[in-house]
Design an enzyme around this catalytic site. Structure first.
Site, mmCIF file in Angstrom:
data_model
loop_
_atom_site.group_PDB
_atom_site.id
_atom_site.type_symbol
_atom_site.label_atom_id
_atom_site.label_comp_id
_atom_site.label_asym_id
_atom_site.label_seq_id
_atom_site.Cartn_x
_atom_site.Cartn_y
_atom_site.Cartn_z
ATOM 1 N N GLU A 34 0.860 -1.204 0.000
ATOM 2 C CA GLU A 34 0.000 0.000 0.000
ATOM 3 C C GLU A 34 0.884 1.239 0.000
ATOM 4 O O GLU A 34 0.674 2.186 -0.740
ATOM 5 C CB GLU A 34 -0.928 -0.024 1.221
ATOM 6 N N ASP A 36 3.944 1.443 -1.153
ATOM 7 C CA ASP A 36 4.540 1.541 -2.496
ATOM 8 C C ASP A 36 3.573 2.208 -3.462
ATOM 9 O O ASP A 36 3.950 3.069 -4.253
ATOM 10 C CB ASP A 36 4.864 0.139 -3.049
ATOM 11 N N LYS A 115 29.079 2.066 -29.527
ATOM 12 C CA LYS A 115 28.185 1.197 -28.743
ATOM 13 C C LYS A 115 28.570 1.354 -27.262
ATOM 14 O O LYS A 115 29.523 0.750 -26.777
ATOM 15 C CB LYS A 115 28.329 -0.263 -29.174
HETATM 16 C C1 LIG Z 1 20.173 -2.250 -28.941
HETATM 17 C C2 LIG Z 1 20.798 -1.021 -29.552
HETATM 18 C C3 LIG Z 1 21.942 -0.447 -29.021
HETATM 19 N N1 LIG Z 1 22.432 0.646 -29.655
HETATM 20 N N2 LIG Z 1 23.535 1.403 -29.329
HETATM 21 C C4 LIG Z 1 23.600 2.372 -30.256
HETATM 22 N N3 LIG Z 1 24.545 3.333 -30.296
HETATM 23 N N4 LIG Z 1 22.580 2.262 -31.149
HETATM 24 C C5 LIG Z 1 21.852 1.182 -30.761
HETATM 25 N N5 LIG Z 1 20.720 0.656 -31.304
HETATM 26 C C6 LIG Z 1 20.199 -0.441 -30.717
HETATM 27 O O1 LIG Z 1 19.089 -1.029 -31.192
HETATM 28 C C7 LIG Z 1 18.500 -0.476 -32.409
HETATM 29 C C8 LIG Z 1 19.243 -1.017 -33.622
HETATM 30 C C9 LIG Z 1 17.043 -0.914 -32.463
#
Ligand SMILES: Cc1c[n+]2nc(N)[nH]c2nc1OC(C)C
Length: 323
Positions: A34, A36, A115
């Site tokens: 509750e 929460d 990435k």
């Molecule tokens: C999982 C993911 C991770 N990343 N990282 C970047 N820079 N772009 C990017 N796009 C992603 O997915 C899209 C291709 C949908």
């Protein structure tokens, strides 16, 4: 509007009383679930009406009883994962396969991005206000971490420019390397848990049930795509230009993102980022190469949960630095 203000005031009084019962009398008068529910209702009200937010609110103060669990969020479109390439040959195969499928002899432009080694999140803005944050979860169902994403240092809580009424932004939450090292030093000095790497630090901080702890963690965010966008919004038909649109609305995007004219140029991008990897402010584990044309992306579609039109081209694992 004022009944939101009245409800928020009522919730603040209730939660403050329950905090006191919980911490001072150690005899809570209501069950955790509750508490929460009320706490989340106040967080949601404050997310939708930033003018109600005050530093006095129990949602902003360390002394509040932490949530016992996160609510679940169903992603309106799945948050996809990525296929990997571990060598030039595998990447070239990715490009050739695309050309075959598109039956196109002409060159295809690609959008190249670092990435980031962090945690993927979905941010929902309604009328320009950040109203919900969610983890990727299993791609379909994530956790509601709105209170935590609101503490991200470089995140706009309010968009600017001609943003859509409803905009879901997807990207990576990360802890910059310098901030990670500083955080670990302080945690060590305080005899607290240190994190093995910035990725664990970001993911762990986002899954904190007590957002006042998250607020003490130096988290950043870079957008890399969009989820649901309200109909009637004019979006570019280039991924690279869509990232520029996100920037024009006040959302942060890595300045290492580049658009190249053809598959061959991606090799240069990969080598350039790899050569500068240790000088970047954040940890990365490769680059993400995407077909830039949105119509071509739609033609290519996905295989299970990974798009045919994107690949993560990973770097060799760095020798593990033991902290
Ligand atoms: C999982 C993911 C991770 N990343 N990282 C970047 N820079 N772009 C990017 N796009 C992603 O997915 C899209 C291709 C949908």
């Amino acid at each position: 509007d004022n009944n939101a203000a009245q409800r928020a005031a009522q919730l603040r009084a209730l939660i403050t009383r329950y905090n006191r019962e919980y911490y001072e009398l150690d005899e809570p008068s209501i069950p955790d679930a509750e508490y929460d529910r009320l706490f989340r209702e106040l967080q949601q009200l404050e997310a939708e009406h930033p003018q109600l937010l005050s530093s006095e609110s129990p949602t902003q103060k360390v002394g509040s009883k932490p949530l016992t669990s996160f609510r679940q969020v169903q992603h309106e479109t799945p948050m996809l994962s990525l296929d990997n390439a571990f060598s030039e040959d595998e990447f070239s195969t990715f490009v050739e396969r695309i050309k075959d499928r598109l039956d196109s002899s002409s060159e295809i432009a690609f959008c190249c991005e670092p990435k980031l080694d962090g945690a993927a999140v979905s941010l929902l803005y309604e009328h320009g206000v950040l109203v919900r944050g969610a983890t990727r979860g299993d791609g379909q169902t994530g956790e509601d971490i709105t209170a935590n994403v609101r503490t991200i240092r470089n995140l706009a809580l309010q968009l600017e420019g001609d943003y859509p009424d409803r905009l879901e932004v997807r990207g990576e939450v990360f802890m910059p390397v310098k901030a990670f090292e500083r955080y670990n030093e302080q945690a060590l000095a305080r005899g607290e848990k240190v994190f093995a790497n910035p990725r664990n630090a970001a993911a762990g901080s986002l899954r904190q049930l007590d957002s006042s702890i998250t607020a003490q963690r130096p988290l950043h965010f870079y957008a890399y795509g969009m989820g649901v966008v309200s109909t009637g919004t004019t979006l570019a038909d280039s991924h690279y230009e869509r990232l520029q649109q996100l920037q024009s609305w006040g959302l942060p995007v890595s300045d290492e993102v580049k658009r190249v004219a053809d598959g061959g140029s991606c090799h240069g991008y990969y080598q350039d980022i790899l050569s500068r990897r240790d000088a970047l402010r954040y940890e990365i584990d490769g680059v993400v190469i995407k077909v830039d044309s949105i119509p071509l992306q739609n033609d290519l579609g996905f295989v299970s949960r990974a798009p045919r039109w994107a690949i993560a081209w990973k770097f060799p694992a760095q020798e593990e630095i033991t902290t």
